[in-house]
Design an enzyme around this catalytic site. Structure first.
Site, PDB file in Angstrom:
ATOM      1  N   THR A 236     -66.421   5.459  -1.351  1.00 29.23           N
ATOM      2  CA  THR A 236     -66.275   5.365  -2.798  1.00 29.23           C
ATOM      3  C   THR A 236     -65.127   4.387  -2.965  1.00 29.23           C
ATOM      4  O   THR A 236     -64.523   3.973  -1.988  1.00 29.23           O
ATOM      5  CB  THR A 236     -65.951   6.788  -3.333  1.00 29.23           C
ATOM      6  OG1 THR A 236     -67.082   7.618  -3.139  1.00 29.23           O
ATOM      7  CG2 THR A 236     -65.559   6.819  -4.789  1.00 29.23           C
TER       8      THR A 236
ATOM      9  N   ASN B  66     -72.175   6.260  -3.429  1.00 29.51           N
ATOM     10  CA  ASN B  66     -72.212   7.388  -2.508  1.00 29.51           C
ATOM     11  C   ASN B  66     -71.971   6.890  -1.089  1.00 29.51           C
ATOM     12  O   ASN B  66     -70.841   6.632  -0.740  1.00 29.51           O
ATOM     13  CB  ASN B  66     -73.498   8.217  -2.624  1.00 29.51           C
ATOM     14  CG  ASN B  66     -73.282   9.614  -2.027  1.00 29.51           C
ATOM     15  OD1 ASN B  66     -72.150   9.996  -1.755  1.00 29.51           O
ATOM     16  ND2 ASN B  66     -74.340  10.361  -1.813  1.00 29.51           N
TER      17      ASN B  66
ATOM     18  N   ASP C 141     -75.765  14.115  -3.629  1.00 26.77           N
ATOM     19  CA  ASP C 141     -74.638  14.940  -4.084  1.00 26.77           C
ATOM     20  C   ASP C 141     -75.118  16.209  -4.801  1.00 26.77           C
ATOM     21  O   ASP C 141     -74.320  17.086  -5.108  1.00 26.77           O
ATOM     22  CB  ASP C 141     -73.703  14.139  -4.996  1.00 26.77           C
ATOM     23  CG  ASP C 141     -72.619  13.430  -4.193  1.00 26.77           C
ATOM     24  OD1 ASP C 141     -72.558  13.628  -2.968  1.00 26.77           O
ATOM     25  OD2 ASP C 141     -71.842  12.677  -4.794  1.00 26.77           O
TER      26      ASP C 141
ATOM     27  N   SER D 221     -66.674  14.660  -6.556  1.00 23.39           N
ATOM     28  CA  SER D 221     -65.290  15.034  -6.253  1.00 23.39           C
ATOM     29  C   SER D 221     -64.300  13.976  -6.723  1.00 23.39           C
ATOM     30  O   SER D 221     -63.110  14.043  -6.394  1.00 23.39           O
ATOM     31  CB  SER D 221     -65.108  15.222  -4.744  1.00 23.39           C
ATOM     32  OG  SER D 221     -65.775  16.367  -4.316  1.00 23.39           O
TER      33      SER D 221
ATOM     34  N   GLY E  82     -63.250   9.090  -0.742  1.00 21.27           N
ATOM     35  CA  GLY E  82     -63.147  10.089   0.336  1.00 21.27           C
ATOM     36  C   GLY E  82     -63.991  11.330   0.147  1.00 21.27           C
ATOM     37  O   GLY E  82     -63.727  12.345   0.799  1.00 21.27           O
ATOM     38  N   GLY E  83     -65.003  11.305  -0.751  1.00 21.26           N
ATOM     39  CA  GLY E  83     -65.877  12.474  -0.917  1.00 21.26           C
ATOM     40  C   GLY E  83     -65.066  13.728  -1.174  1.00 21.26           C
ATOM     41  O   GLY E  83     -64.168  13.741  -2.014  1.00 21.26           O
TER      42      GLY E  83
HETATM   43  N1  GLY Z   1     -70.396  10.610  -3.979  1.00 22.62           N
HETATM   44  C1  GLY Z   1     -69.087  11.094  -3.857  1.00 22.62           C
HETATM   45  C2  GLY Z   1     -68.592  11.823  -5.068  1.00 22.62           C
HETATM   46  O1  GLY Z   1     -69.095  11.585  -6.146  1.00 22.62           O
HETATM   47  O2  GLY Z   1     -67.714  12.638  -4.965  1.00 22.62           O
END
Ligand code: GLY
Length: 569
Positions: free
Chosen positions: A380, A400, A422, A452, A472-473
């Site tokens: 991201t 993503n 997600d 996130s 960083g998800g």
């Molecule tokens: N795809 C990562 C997020 O939206 O948290």
């Protein structure tokens, strides 16, 4: 005038030693990982996007003008995560203290349904939610940028998007990190596309090579000339739908024409006298951040020490509890009732820590009966802009996975996201991280998948103090958390707060992951002795942040974990 703290210190020492009144002229950089400026500051994942942001500020644009220019520039110069085929969250704080959030998260196409990634036996079909045309949510970035710009922009939309068009058509030098990303993903691009894409060439990429994207330039021109209609209808929309037909995707012209970004109230809470503001659902990032801060506030972190057994244990235990809550309660607020007030209630957060034992880890399995969190990629990107008036923007945006699904819309030149992953593809099904998802985040046409992303703004004494965020998800909120406590509890400057090592716990798996060499062996052993499981890993997050210094100067820091760039004037 731009000032660099190290060079200023060197100049001061020189003056003192020479005992002279002659002030030496020291050439001071305007760009780097860590920069101080008097007026505006832009920190982003690529030097080109940071330069474009500053160009817009110097032209008289405000922080939102610059942010919109940076977002489109990142779609060109940082295709790993920058996008027009994805989405994100942009947090705004006006100089007078008013805050706003635009949610331009992707939506599931209307033909989506809960079991769309399952076979006839109810088993998850491998790769369908990540490596296929069905992985893509309806992109939100273009609508989000048009809406935020029309609400706050000073300059014309044409002026803020033009630099990205020029960048796409003239090309730009790829960074060394990017050359590696492009080479590592070559096979994905070849597999996912029938025609030659700009990201693939016959010889390996190396830092400094020029990447040109004429198809993308044409698409950006249509957005410049026709606004929404340049993307959500007409040529671009038809190209997206043709691309869907090529790969059995389900996105329709109707999905595109109906997409809308949404202005939402940000979430905020107090932490040791600082007001912390962040993204609200459908991002879970802000809630997780504020919950953890609320849970650790009664403890004297400074006294517990930095990266000691006691402090890492406390933070990891709070992180477990916050992630367990997220799994149970969070999803798209337009589809799921979210008990925000209750989740952020101080009494509730303190009671969540009643099972905390300073001398032993609470097994994650005993913490909650709730359902578990969804899979997230860690690719991201985040950028931060502060203008000379004191307006601030913190925006996080993503496709993503790195380069999304790696599918480039034929003749339109942009990558499609694989954000559908997600969602919880099947309640109870462990994803690639061994996690399972919840009903609140199940797939439904028109719904937004849980995120996130945690763009943040912090106020001190009612004034702007800090703004930033990270990719960083699931590690995004815990990365942001550590930057905040590094500054607020441990008294670090923003560069130290960003550069120092990080760790992460997300409830399940029941594991503290930590950046290689970030924790002493004695701390690792001490944590294991009280019941924690630990695993080292490569870098966590890439923070791009700005701190306001006395006299309204701005200290911009681009994380040295990437080729990130702070630029000021
Ligand atoms: N795809 C990562 C997020 O939206 O948290």
């Amino acid at each position: 005038m731009i000032r660099n703290p190290a060079l200023i210190l060197a100049a001061v020492c020189l003056l003192t030693a020479c005992n002279t009144t002659t002030i030496p002229v020291v050439p001071l950089p305007v760009e780097g990982h860590s920069i101080i400026s008097d007026s505006g500051m832009v920190v982003s994942a690529h030097p080109e996007s940071s330069r474009i942001g500053i160009k817009i500020l110097k032209k008289g644009g405000n922080a939102v003008d610059a942010a919109v220019a940076v977002e489109f520039a990142l779609a060109v110069c940082y295709p790993e995560a920058g996008n027009i085929g994805g989405g994100g969250f942009m947090l705004v704080r006006e100089a007078d203290g008013r805050t706003d959030l635009i949610d331009y998260r992707e939506k599931a196409p209307q033909n989506s349904f809960e079991t769309m990634y399952l076979d006839a036996d109810g088993n998850v079909r491998n790769g369908l939610s990540t490596d296929s045309h069905m992985a893509s949510g309806v992109p939100g970035t273009v609508d989000g940028m048009l809406n935020i710009h029309s609400k706050y922009g000073n300059l014309s939309f044409r002026e803020v998007i033009q630099p990205a068009i020029d960048l796409a058509s003239n090309g730009f030098p790829v960074t060394s990190g990017q050359a590696a990303d492009l080479n590592n993903n070559r096979e994905r691009f070849l597999k996912m596309n029938d025609t030659k894409v700009a990201f693939v060439r016959d010889v390996p990429w190396k830092g400094g090579d020029t990447l040109r994207q004429p198809d993308l330039a044409k698409t950006l021109e249509l957005i410049r000339d026709y606004g929404r209609d340049g993307f959500y209808s007409g040529r671009t929309a038809k190209l997206i739908v043709s691309e869907m037909e090529r790969g059995n995707g389900i996105m329709t012209l109707n999905d595109l024409s109906e997409y809308n970004s949404v202005f939402r109230d940000p979430v905020s809470a107090w932490y040791r006298g600082y007001r912390v503001i962040s993204a609200s659902p459908p991002s879970g990032g802000g809630i997780i951040l504020l919950q953890i801060l609320g849970m650790i506030e009664p403890y004297d972190l400074k006294k517990l020490g930095f990266h000691t057994v006691s402090s890492v244990h406390l933070i990891a235990e709070a992180e477990k509890r916050a992630f367990a809550d997220r799994a149970e309660y969070l999803g798209d607020p337009d589809f799921t009732g979210i008990p925000l007030k209750e989740m952020l209630d101080t009494g509730y957060l303190h009671s969540r820590m009643s099972s905390f034992r300073p001398g032993s880890a609470t097994p994650s399995s005993s913490l909650s009966h709730g359902l578990l969190i969804p899979a997230e990629s860690e690719e991201t990107t985040h950028y931060t802009v502060v203008d000379s008036y004191g307006n601030a923007v913190a925006a996080t945006t993503t496709l993503n996975n790195t380069f999304g699904s790696a599918i480039v819309v034929d003749s339109a030149g942009f990558l499609l996201n694989n954000q559908m992953d997600d969602f919880s593809v099947k309640p109870g099904f462990p994803n690639m991280y061994g996690l399972i998802g919840s009903e609140a985040n199940s797939i439904k046409g028109g719904k937004r998948m849980l995120s996130s992303m945690t763009p943040f703004i912090v106020e001190k004494d009612g004034a702007l103090f800090l703004a930033g965020g990270s990719p960083g998800g699931s590690t995004i909120p815990t990365t942001v958390l550590q930057v905040l406590i590094n500054v607020i509890d441990y008294g670090m400057n923003i560069r130290q707060a960003v550069d120092t090592g990080r760790f992460h716990h997300q409830w399940l798996p029941d594991m503290i992951t930590y950046e290689n060499n970030s924790l002493d062996q004695s701390v690792i052993t001490g944590l294991e002795e009280i019941g924690h499981h630990l695993q080292s890993r490569s870098s966590i997050g890439r923070v791009n942040a700005v701190m306001i210094l006395p006299g309204s100067r701005k200290w911009g820091v681009g994380d040295s974990r990437g080729n990130n760039s702070a630029r000021g004037y």
